[in-house]
Design a protein around this motif. Structure first.
Motif, mmCIF file in Angstrom:
data_model
loop_
_atom_site.group_PDB
_atom_site.id
_atom_site.type_symbol
_atom_site.label_atom_id
_atom_site.label_comp_id
_atom_site.label_asym_id
_atom_site.label_seq_id
_atom_site.Cartn_x
_atom_site.Cartn_y
_atom_site.Cartn_z
ATOM 1 N N LYS A 272 96.999 -21.230 79.936
ATOM 2 C CA LYS A 272 98.210 -20.687 80.029
ATOM 3 C C LYS A 272 97.317 -19.128 79.363
ATOM 4 O O LYS A 272 97.210 -17.983 78.988
ATOM 5 C CB LYS A 272 98.628 -20.180 78.200
ATOM 6 N N VAL A 273 96.304 -18.890 80.806
ATOM 7 C CA VAL A 273 95.359 -18.325 81.371
ATOM 8 C C VAL A 273 96.055 -17.573 82.665
ATOM 9 O O VAL A 273 95.004 -16.627 82.502
ATOM 10 C CB VAL A 273 93.838 -18.497 81.354
ATOM 11 N N ALA A 274 97.108 -18.320 83.568
ATOM 12 C CA ALA A 274 97.493 -17.835 84.243
ATOM 13 C C ALA A 274 97.573 -15.555 84.444
ATOM 14 O O ALA A 274 97.186 -15.428 85.178
ATOM 15 C CB ALA A 274 98.559 -18.559 85.394
ATOM 16 N N ASP A 275 98.181 -15.356 83.743
ATOM 17 C CA ASP A 275 98.393 -13.756 83.365
ATOM 18 C C ASP A 275 97.412 -13.375 82.900
ATOM 19 O O ASP A 275 97.318 -12.054 83.291
ATOM 20 C CB ASP A 275 99.107 -13.811 82.622
ATOM 21 N N ILE B 242 89.114 -14.455 89.868
ATOM 22 C CA ILE B 242 88.147 -15.009 89.697
ATOM 23 C C ILE B 242 87.759 -15.000 91.199
ATOM 24 O O ILE B 242 88.566 -14.991 92.571
ATOM 25 C CB ILE B 242 89.239 -16.468 90.139
ATOM 26 N N ILE B 243 86.306 -15.131 91.468
ATOM 27 C CA ILE B 243 85.669 -16.000 92.890
ATOM 28 C C ILE B 243 84.692 -17.244 92.743
ATOM 29 O O ILE B 243 83.823 -16.699 91.422
ATOM 30 C CB ILE B 243 84.414 -14.414 93.422
ATOM 31 N N ILE C 33 92.110 -25.324 90.251
ATOM 32 C CA ILE C 33 91.516 -23.948 89.174
ATOM 33 C C ILE C 33 93.715 -23.488 88.877
ATOM 34 O O ILE C 33 93.115 -23.062 87.222
ATOM 35 C CB ILE C 33 91.099 -23.013 89.853
ATOM 36 N N PRO C 34 93.904 -23.232 89.808
ATOM 37 C CA PRO C 34 95.343 -23.010 89.536
ATOM 38 C C PRO C 34 96.144 -23.947 88.247
ATOM 39 O O PRO C 34 96.561 -23.315 87.396
ATOM 40 C CB PRO C 34 96.006 -22.820 90.590
ATOM 41 N N ASP C 35 95.996 -25.347 88.263
ATOM 42 C CA ASP C 35 96.555 -26.120 87.258
ATOM 43 C C ASP C 35 95.935 -25.646 86.100
ATOM 44 O O ASP C 35 96.517 -25.972 85.158
ATOM 45 C CB ASP C 35 96.339 -27.465 88.087
ATOM 46 N N TRP C 36 94.338 -25.677 85.609
ATOM 47 C CA TRP C 36 94.165 -25.230 84.937
ATOM 48 C C TRP C 36 94.430 -24.250 84.131
ATOM 49 O O TRP C 36 94.370 -23.625 82.822
ATOM 50 C CB TRP C 36 92.046 -24.795 84.501
ATOM 51 N N MET C 37 94.546 -22.920 85.436
ATOM 52 C CA MET C 37 94.893 -21.859 84.305
ATOM 53 C C MET C 37 96.612 -21.406 84.286
ATOM 54 O O MET C 37 96.369 -20.861 83.280
ATOM 55 C CB MET C 37 94.785 -20.343 85.289
ATOM 56 N N ALA C 38 97.175 -22.624 84.392
ATOM 57 C CA ALA C 38 98.552 -22.609 84.219
ATOM 58 C C ALA C 38 98.172 -23.517 82.662
ATOM 59 O O ALA C 38 99.544 -23.264 81.730
ATOM 60 C CB ALA C 38 99.167 -23.645 84.920
ATOM 61 N N VAL D 23 94.054 -11.684 90.315
ATOM 62 C CA VAL D 23 93.929 -12.702 91.501
ATOM 63 C C VAL D 23 92.272 -13.706 91.746
ATOM 64 O O VAL D 23 91.541 -13.669 90.497
ATOM 65 C CB VAL D 23 92.838 -10.767 92.537
ATOM 66 N N THR D 24 92.553 -14.215 92.238
ATOM 67 C CA THR D 24 91.682 -15.563 92.285
ATOM 68 C C THR D 24 91.499 -16.119 93.860
ATOM 69 O O THR D 24 92.698 -16.579 94.634
ATOM 70 C CB THR D 24 93.044 -17.329 91.822
#
Length: 244
Positions: free
Chosen positions: A145-148, A127-128, A137-142, A152-153
């Motif tokens: 369930k797409v953080a994995d 992500i850029i 954005i990190p909270d949304w990824m978690a 790189v963010t």
């Protein structure tokens, strides 16, 4: 020659996620913001002031291609007339509430499935994003369930650099370990995203056609042509076959 794309970077706002107008959600965000800062100003006066200051900050950041941290944003630009220690301590929450006063942000219906399939096909994802919040954005990824999916963010509020400065793209490539020529970028902005990607030497740029972005983007006299224009994220699966 078709570039050998190994890594795909994504924008987030209006690319992976869109804004849904939800008045009850907006009203609560605005009320919570007013309560958090213990304001004595009226709702209309406060938010008119914040909108004016936000526009001034955005103009400055787009000119300098630099973003402030959340603490700086609120103590120096948005609420410099309030007690600075209180504002600084609450800056992350204030940023989230300010974002929420636009509406509820949700992933596009095909976002999660597309990201997972691209990862399965052997692509490295990153992500850029230009963003004033460090946590949304990190909270949304978690939550989705797409953080994995992402190696790189890179967020402008963390690294200070903003698109279309090629430096933020070069930083992302160094972090993820892929040369620019072997990277693609997916974004919605017809000027900023395309200009920055091409100036950084990326192998491919894909623009998702987002009406909200086109309505907000003012004519700049610049014209940039992406390699592909899509209307749904799932169309990326037609562009990026499985890697051998």
């Amino acid at each position: 020659m078709v570039p050998d794309i190994q890594t795909i970077f994504f924008d987030v706002g209006n690319t992976l996620r869109i804004v849904v107008k939800d008045q009850a959600f907006i009203d609560k965000a605005e009320a919570d913001l007013m309560e958090l800062i213990h304001t004595t100003e009226s709702h209309d006066a406060l938010f008119a002031k914040l909108e004016e200051r936000w526009k001034a900050y955005r103009k400055m950041s787009k000119t300098t291609l630099l973003d402030a941290s959340e603490g700086e944003l609120w103590t120096q630009y948005m609420l410099p007339d309030y007690e600075p220690n209180m504002i600084f301590a609450n800056a992350p929450r204030l940023t989230r509430l300010w974002r929420d006063h636009d509406g509820r942000r949700v992933a596009r219906p095909d976002a999660v499935a597309t990201l997972r399939e691209l990862k399965k096909r052997g692509y490295t994802l990153g992500i850029i994003a230009n963003t004033v919040t460090e946590t949304e954005i990190p909270d949304w990824m978690a939550a989705d369930k797409v953080a994995d999916c992402f190696k790189v963010t890179i967020l402008s509020s963390k690294v200070r650099l903003r698109k279309p400065d090629p430096a933020i793209y070069h930083l992302a490539c160094r972090c993820i370990g892929t040369p620019e020529a072997n990277c693609a970028y997916v974004g919605d902005n017809p000027v900023r995203d395309v200009e920055g990607t091409q100036a950084a030497g990326f192998g491919m740029m894909i623009r998702i056609d987002e009406p909200d972005t086109l309505n907000m983007e003012k004519a700049t006299g610049k014209e940039f042509t992406p390699d592909h224009v899509i209307t749904a994220l799932s169309e990326l699966l037609d562009i990026f076959p499985a890697r051998t």
